[in-house]
Design a protein around this motif. Structure first.
Motif, PDB file in Angstrom:
ATOM      1  N   GLU A 251       0.799  -1.227   0.000  1.00 39.46           N
ATOM      2  CA  GLU A 251       0.000   0.000   0.000  1.00 39.46           C
ATOM      3  C   GLU A 251       0.837   1.284   0.000  1.00 39.46           C
ATOM      4  O   GLU A 251       0.528   2.210  -0.745  1.00 39.46           O
ATOM      5  CB  GLU A 251      -0.988  -0.005   1.167  1.00 39.46           C
ATOM      6  CG  GLU A 251      -2.102  -1.017   1.012  1.00 39.46           C
ATOM      7  CD  GLU A 251      -2.790  -0.936  -0.347  1.00 39.46           C
ATOM      8  OE1 GLU A 251      -3.138   0.176  -0.786  1.00 39.46           O
ATOM      9  OE2 GLU A 251      -2.967  -1.991  -0.979  1.00 39.46           O
ATOM     10  N   PRO A 252       1.917   1.385   0.809  1.00 43.02           N
ATOM     11  CA  PRO A 252       2.700   2.615   0.746  1.00 43.02           C
ATOM     12  C   PRO A 252       3.335   2.865  -0.625  1.00 43.02           C
ATOM     13  O   PRO A 252       3.680   3.996  -0.950  1.00 43.02           O
ATOM     14  CB  PRO A 252       3.788   2.390   1.810  1.00 43.02           C
ATOM     15  CG  PRO A 252       3.195   1.418   2.759  1.00 43.02           C
ATOM     16  CD  PRO A 252       2.376   0.501   1.900  1.00 43.02           C
ATOM     17  N   TYR A 253       3.491   1.808  -1.420  1.00 47.15           N
ATOM     18  CA  TYR A 253       4.103   1.944  -2.743  1.00 47.15           C
ATOM     19  C   TYR A 253       3.073   2.156  -3.859  1.00 47.15           C
ATOM     20  O   TYR A 253       3.426   2.520  -4.969  1.00 47.15           O
ATOM     21  CB  TYR A 253       4.889   0.670  -3.099  1.00 47.15           C
ATOM     22  CG  TYR A 253       6.063   0.353  -2.216  1.00 47.15           C
ATOM     23  CD1 TYR A 253       7.330   0.864  -2.486  1.00 47.15           C
ATOM     24  CD2 TYR A 253       5.924  -0.476  -1.118  1.00 47.15           C
ATOM     25  CE1 TYR A 253       8.416   0.557  -1.680  1.00 47.15           C
ATOM     26  CE2 TYR A 253       6.996  -0.784  -0.307  1.00 47.15           C
ATOM     27  CZ  TYR A 253       8.239  -0.267  -0.586  1.00 47.15           C
ATOM     28  OH  TYR A 253       9.304  -0.573   0.211  1.00 47.15           O
ATOM     29  N   ARG A 254       1.804   1.876  -3.574  1.00 49.21           N
ATOM     30  CA  ARG A 254       0.813   1.775  -4.648  1.00 49.21           C
ATOM     31  C   ARG A 254       0.724   3.043  -5.487  1.00 49.21           C
ATOM     32  O   ARG A 254       0.715   2.990  -6.721  1.00 49.21           O
ATOM     33  CB  ARG A 254      -0.556   1.406  -4.073  1.00 49.21           C
ATOM     34  CG  ARG A 254      -1.573   1.049  -5.160  1.00 49.21           C
ATOM     35  CD  ARG A 254      -2.905   0.643  -4.558  1.00 49.21           C
ATOM     36  NE  ARG A 254      -2.843  -0.606  -3.827  1.00 49.21           N
ATOM     37  CZ  ARG A 254      -2.950  -1.812  -4.401  1.00 49.21           C
ATOM     38  NH1 ARG A 254      -3.111  -1.902  -5.710  1.00 49.21           N
ATOM     39  NH2 ARG A 254      -2.902  -2.901  -3.666  1.00 49.21           N
ATOM     40  N   ALA A 255       0.660   4.215  -4.848  1.00 41.68           N
ATOM     41  CA  ALA A 255       0.522   5.469  -5.595  1.00 41.68           C
ATOM     42  C   ALA A 255       1.723   5.689  -6.506  1.00 41.68           C
ATOM     43  O   ALA A 255       1.568   6.092  -7.666  1.00 41.68           O
ATOM     44  CB  ALA A 255       0.355   6.650  -4.639  1.00 41.68           C
ATOM     45  N   GLU A 379      -0.176   2.033   8.090  1.00 41.90           N
ATOM     46  CA  GLU A 379      -1.508   2.632   7.942  1.00 41.90           C
ATOM     47  C   GLU A 379      -1.440   4.145   8.100  1.00 41.90           C
ATOM     48  O   GLU A 379      -2.126   4.887   7.387  1.00 41.90           O
ATOM     49  CB  GLU A 379      -2.473   2.023   8.958  1.00 41.90           C
ATOM     50  CG  GLU A 379      -2.876   0.594   8.623  1.00 41.90           C
ATOM     51  CD  GLU A 379      -4.015   0.081   9.479  1.00 41.90           C
ATOM     52  OE1 GLU A 379      -4.597   0.876  10.254  1.00 41.90           O
ATOM     53  OE2 GLU A 379      -4.330  -1.121   9.372  1.00 41.90           O
ATOM     54  N   ALA A 380      -0.607   4.600   9.019  1.00 37.59           N
ATOM     55  CA  ALA A 380      -0.453   6.045   9.215  1.00 37.59           C
ATOM     56  C   ALA A 380       0.149   6.701   7.979  1.00 37.59           C
ATOM     57  O   ALA A 380      -0.301   7.773   7.544  1.00 37.59           O
ATOM     58  CB  ALA A 380       0.417   6.314  10.446  1.00 37.59           C
ATOM     59  N   MET A 381       1.167   6.066   7.426  1.00 36.25           N
ATOM     60  CA  MET A 381       1.781   6.584   6.207  1.00 36.25           C
ATOM     61  C   MET A 381       0.770   6.630   5.068  1.00 36.25           C
ATOM     62  O   MET A 381       0.710   7.594   4.298  1.00 36.25           O
ATOM     63  CB  MET A 381       2.993   5.737   5.826  1.00 36.25           C
ATOM     64  CG  MET A 381       3.638   6.111   4.486  1.00 36.25           C
ATOM     65  SD  MET A 381       4.260   7.818   4.449  1.00 36.25           S
ATOM     66  CE  MET A 381       5.834   7.596   5.294  1.00 36.25           C
ATOM     67  N   GLN A 382      -0.039   5.583   4.957  1.00 36.11           N
ATOM     68  CA  GLN A 382      -1.025   5.538   3.880  1.00 36.11           C
ATOM     69  C   GLN A 382      -2.032   6.677   4.004  1.00 36.11           C
ATOM     70  O   GLN A 382      -2.423   7.294   3.001  1.00 36.11           O
ATOM     71  CB  GLN A 382      -1.739   4.188   3.881  1.00 36.11           C
ATOM     72  CG  GLN A 382      -2.556   3.912   2.624  1.00 36.11           C
ATOM     73  CD  GLN A 382      -1.704   3.938   1.377  1.00 36.11           C
ATOM     74  OE1 GLN A 382      -0.601   3.401   1.366  1.00 36.11           O
ATOM     75  NE2 GLN A 382      -2.187   4.568   0.318  1.00 36.11           N
ATOM     76  N   GLU A 383      -2.446   6.981   5.231  1.00 37.23           N
ATOM     77  CA  GLU A 383      -3.375   8.100   5.438  1.00 37.23           C
ATOM     78  C   GLU A 383      -2.746   9.410   4.975  1.00 37.23           C
ATOM     79  O   GLU A 383      -3.397  10.224   4.308  1.00 37.23           O
ATOM     80  CB  GLU A 383      -3.759   8.199   6.916  1.00 37.23           C
ATOM     81  CG  GLU A 383      -4.742   7.139   7.377  1.00 37.23           C
ATOM     82  CD  GLU A 383      -5.189   7.362   8.807  1.00 37.23           C
ATOM     83  OE1 GLU A 383      -5.355   8.542   9.205  1.00 37.23           O
ATOM     84  OE2 GLU A 383      -5.372   6.365   9.538  1.00 37.23           O
ATOM     85  N   ALA A 384      -1.472   9.619   5.333  1.00 35.06           N
ATOM     86  CA  ALA A 384      -0.799  10.862   4.959  1.00 35.06           C
ATOM     87  C   ALA A 384      -0.639  10.972   3.440  1.00 35.06           C
ATOM     88  O   ALA A 384      -0.827  12.053   2.861  1.00 35.06           O
ATOM     89  CB  ALA A 384       0.565  10.940   5.644  1.00 35.06           C
ATOM     90  N   VAL A 385      -0.302   9.863   2.812  1.00 34.55           N
ATOM     91  CA  VAL A 385      -0.159   9.844   1.352  1.00 34.55           C
ATOM     92  C   VAL A 385      -1.497  10.146   0.680  1.00 34.55           C
ATOM     93  O   VAL A 385      -1.586  10.952  -0.255  1.00 34.55           O
ATOM     94  CB  VAL A 385       0.403   8.476   0.891  1.00 34.55           C
ATOM     95  CG1 VAL A 385       0.228   8.285  -0.613  1.00 34.55           C
ATOM     96  CG2 VAL A 385       1.877   8.348   1.275  1.00 34.55           C
ATOM     97  N   ASN A 386      -2.560   9.505   1.153  1.00 34.64           N
ATOM     98  CA  ASN A 386      -3.883   9.700   0.558  1.00 34.64           C
ATOM     99  C   ASN A 386      -4.374  11.138   0.721  1.00 34.64           C
ATOM    100  O   ASN A 386      -4.982  11.707  -0.190  1.00 34.64           O
ATOM    101  CB  ASN A 386      -4.893   8.749   1.196  1.00 34.64           C
ATOM    102  CG  ASN A 386      -4.665   7.295   0.807  1.00 34.64           C
ATOM    103  OD1 ASN A 386      -3.967   7.009  -0.161  1.00 34.64           O
ATOM    104  ND2 ASN A 386      -5.246   6.375   1.560  1.00 34.64           N
ATOM    105  N   GLU A 387      -4.107  11.740   1.879  1.00 34.65           N
ATOM    106  CA  GLU A 387      -4.637  13.083   2.152  1.00 34.65           C
ATOM    107  C   GLU A 387      -3.838  14.198   1.493  1.00 34.65           C
ATOM    108  O   GLU A 387      -4.369  15.280   1.242  1.00 34.65           O
ATOM    109  CB  GLU A 387      -4.704  13.322   3.665  1.00 34.65           C
ATOM    110  CG  GLU A 387      -5.787  12.505   4.364  1.00 34.65           C
ATOM    111  CD  GLU A 387      -5.987  12.933   5.802  1.00 34.65           C
ATOM    112  OE1 GLU A 387      -5.871  14.140   6.093  1.00 34.65           O
ATOM    113  OE2 GLU A 387      -6.261  12.047   6.641  1.00 34.65           O
ATOM    114  N   THR A 388      -2.545  13.952   1.234  1.00 35.48           N
ATOM    115  CA  THR A 388      -1.702  15.029   0.695  1.00 35.48           C
ATOM    116  C   THR A 388      -1.341  14.837  -0.778  1.00 35.48           C
ATOM    117  O   THR A 388      -0.855  15.774  -1.410  1.00 35.48           O
ATOM    118  CB  THR A 388      -0.388  15.132   1.497  1.00 35.48           C
ATOM    119  OG1 THR A 388       0.364  13.925   1.320  1.00 35.48           O
ATOM    120  CG2 THR A 388      -0.673  15.356   2.970  1.00 35.48           C
ATOM    121  N   GLY A 389      -1.558  13.632  -1.310  1.00 36.69           N
ATOM    122  CA  GLY A 389      -1.177  13.367  -2.696  1.00 36.69           C
ATOM    123  C   GLY A 389       0.304  13.114  -2.874  1.00 36.69           C
ATOM    124  O   GLY A 389       0.794  13.034  -4.007  1.00 36.69           O
TER     125      GLY A 389
END
Length: 497
Positions: A251-255, A379-389
């Motif tokens: 998940e952290p790599y998906r974007a 999960e925390a990293m994923q939230e930050a990635v999702n919210e900030t792009g």
């Protein structure tokens, strides 16, 4: 539809039905596996030492066989490696999978004629379940690449020795040989950077449909492809539609991967290890991987929060709950008995039994009693990635116990961004708030002003690759620890950057 893809769909349906039969009877399946394991090994040295002839139940097993990690099992393994037969399992192993140890140096994990097929069949079945679930099979006509270790094996007292991925390379079925890449010669290159360049040259003009490997190393392959062609991976390989991965959370790599590819592709998550192929994703729309209950492995589970207590309770499959962190203990046809593989898992479903890997029992941060685990930071990293792009390449976390400005201690996040957020402070705040929601101990330490809010440190491109190279672990199946309870990785990174 080609004959090959049609046949794959038919075979996929057959295998899915077989899987459903044991998945629908989990306790009965595990009890059968348990009895077969004990019966088969009762006359081995380990079986005699632990009175296997008088083990008739799981409770008997608990009384007679303590939980061990590799260091504690090592005296038996050393006898096997010296050439002795019938130690942990009848006869001699077929192979030793060599892995990096901690206090014990190199680890030699036995693979037997009974356990070897389970590694192969699980990988095959993961793909067949995907075909059955999605209805997609055209990819079997394209080229497939598996980024793995060298298949060249050495020998130790008559037993072949190598990396698991290199051993598995010897078992690629004949019908895939023409599709499989890279070439044998390229796969044997030891230097990872040279190997990736050779793989790029071999594959750049091919019709790649399936790409498999640990995300961080596949990312390196993708970046080299783009450097060479100036095109997105999805443009270079228009029929690339399936990414198969294991070893770390994707998940952290998906974007970043979707940016490198230029579009979304389906993915299959695997849970392979030298000790066994434990689980794979069998449904695209359901979280978790199907635990392999019919593959010669008997499972026990210990709650993570009880693991280091004096007498932790060993649970059978029927006693577990969803959403709880467990240390997974296995006994296998490779001769591992009540063996702590070091992973923590959570069940996402009990009908059937599906799991996610939540971390490593030795990989956590608890410098202040917070016990933050890998699942929480990811999960925390994923939230930050999702919210900030933002898009990240890699990250790791370490405690900063003694800041130079004498301020409160904090968690220091080293992050390599592909696309940095506009506001790094907000990015850090999102991560911190997520950790406070997930981990009550961390929240208490923040509110009690024992810790200050975490800090995110942006590191230069390729810093993590340079770190892995500096410790001799660039490429292959090597993984960067997400968490450390000390600053060994952080200090080394500081030297590099």
């Amino acid at each position: 539809m080609s004959i090959k893809s049609f046949a794959a769909k038919v075979f996929a349906g057959y295998i899915r039905n077989k899987i459903d039969k044991w998945a629908d009877k989990p306790e009965k399946t595990q009890q059968r596996v348990f009895k077969e394991l004990i019966s088969k090994a009762k006359n081995t040295q380990f079986g005699r030492d632990h009175d296997f002839k008088n083990i008739h139940s799981h409770s008997d097993f608990i009384k007679k066989v303590p939980v061990r990690d590799y260091e504690e099992l090592k005296p038996y393994v050393d006898e096997m490696v010296s050439g002795k037969e019938n130690v942990l399992w009848p006869g001699k192993p077929l192979y030793y999978a060599k892995t990096s140890g901690t206090t014990s140096g190199a680890k030699y994990i036995p693979i037997t004629k009974e356990s070897m097929p389970t590694h192969i069949n699980a990988a095959r079945n993961a793909i067949l379940c995907y075909i059955n679930d999605s209805g997609k099979a055209d990819f079997v006509d394209g080229k497939m690449i598996f980024l793995q270790g060298s298949p060249e094996l050495s020998e130790k007292n008559g037993v072949k020795l190598g990396r698991l991925s290199g051993i598995v390379a010897h078992y690629v079925p004949g019908y895939l040989q023409k599709n499989r890449m890279p070439s044998w010669e390229t796969n044997c290159i030891d230097d990872w950077e040279s190997k990736v360049d050779a793989i790029v040259n071999e594959t750049v003009k091919e019709d790649m449909s399936v790409i498999s490997g640990i995300p961080s190393w596949v990312q390196m392959y993708f970046e080299r492809l783009i450097d060479k062609t100036g095109k997105k991976v999805g443009e270079i390989f228009p029929n690339f539609d399936l990414f198969i991965y294991g070893g770390v959370n994707y998940e952290p790599y998906r974007a970043k991967f979707e940016n490198l590819i230029g579009r979304k592709v389906d993915s299959i998550e695997l849970y392979p290890a030298s000790e066994g192929f434990f689980a794979f994703q069998d449904k695209q729309d359901i979280k978790g991987m199907l635990l392999q209950l019919d593959s010669g492995m008997f499972y026990e589970f210990i709650r993570e929060d009880e693991f280091y207590s004096e007498n932790p309770k060993r649970l059978s499959l029927s006693e577990v709950e969803t959403g709880v962190n467990y240390v997974m203990i296995v006994s296998t046809t490779a001769g591992l008995w009540a063996y702590n593989i070091g992973d923590t898992i959570q069940f996402t479903s009990l009908k059937p039994y599906r799991v996610i890997v939540s971390g490593r029992i030795k990989h956590f941060i608890s410098a202040f009693g917070e016990h933050v685990i890998a699942k929480e930071v990811e999960e925390a990293m994923q939230e930050a990635v999702n919210e900030t792009g933002a898009r990240i390449s890699e990250f790791t976390v370490a405690p900063q116990i003694s800041p130079e400005d004498n301020s409160l201690p904090y968690h220091e996040w080293f992050v390599e961004f592909e696309s940095e957020p506009e506001d790094l402070d907000k990015f850090a705040q999102i991560i911190d708030q997520s950790l406070q929601r997930q981990n009550a101990y961390y929240l208490d330490l923040i509110e009690g002003k024992i810790l200050q809010r975490l800090q995110v440190r942006s590191v230069p491109q390729n810093a993590f690759q340079e770190y892995m190279k500096s410790i001799g672990k660039l490429g292959g199946q090597n993984k960067l620890p997400r968490l450390s309870n000390d600053r060994k990785i952080a200090d080394k990174l500081n030297e590099i950057i």
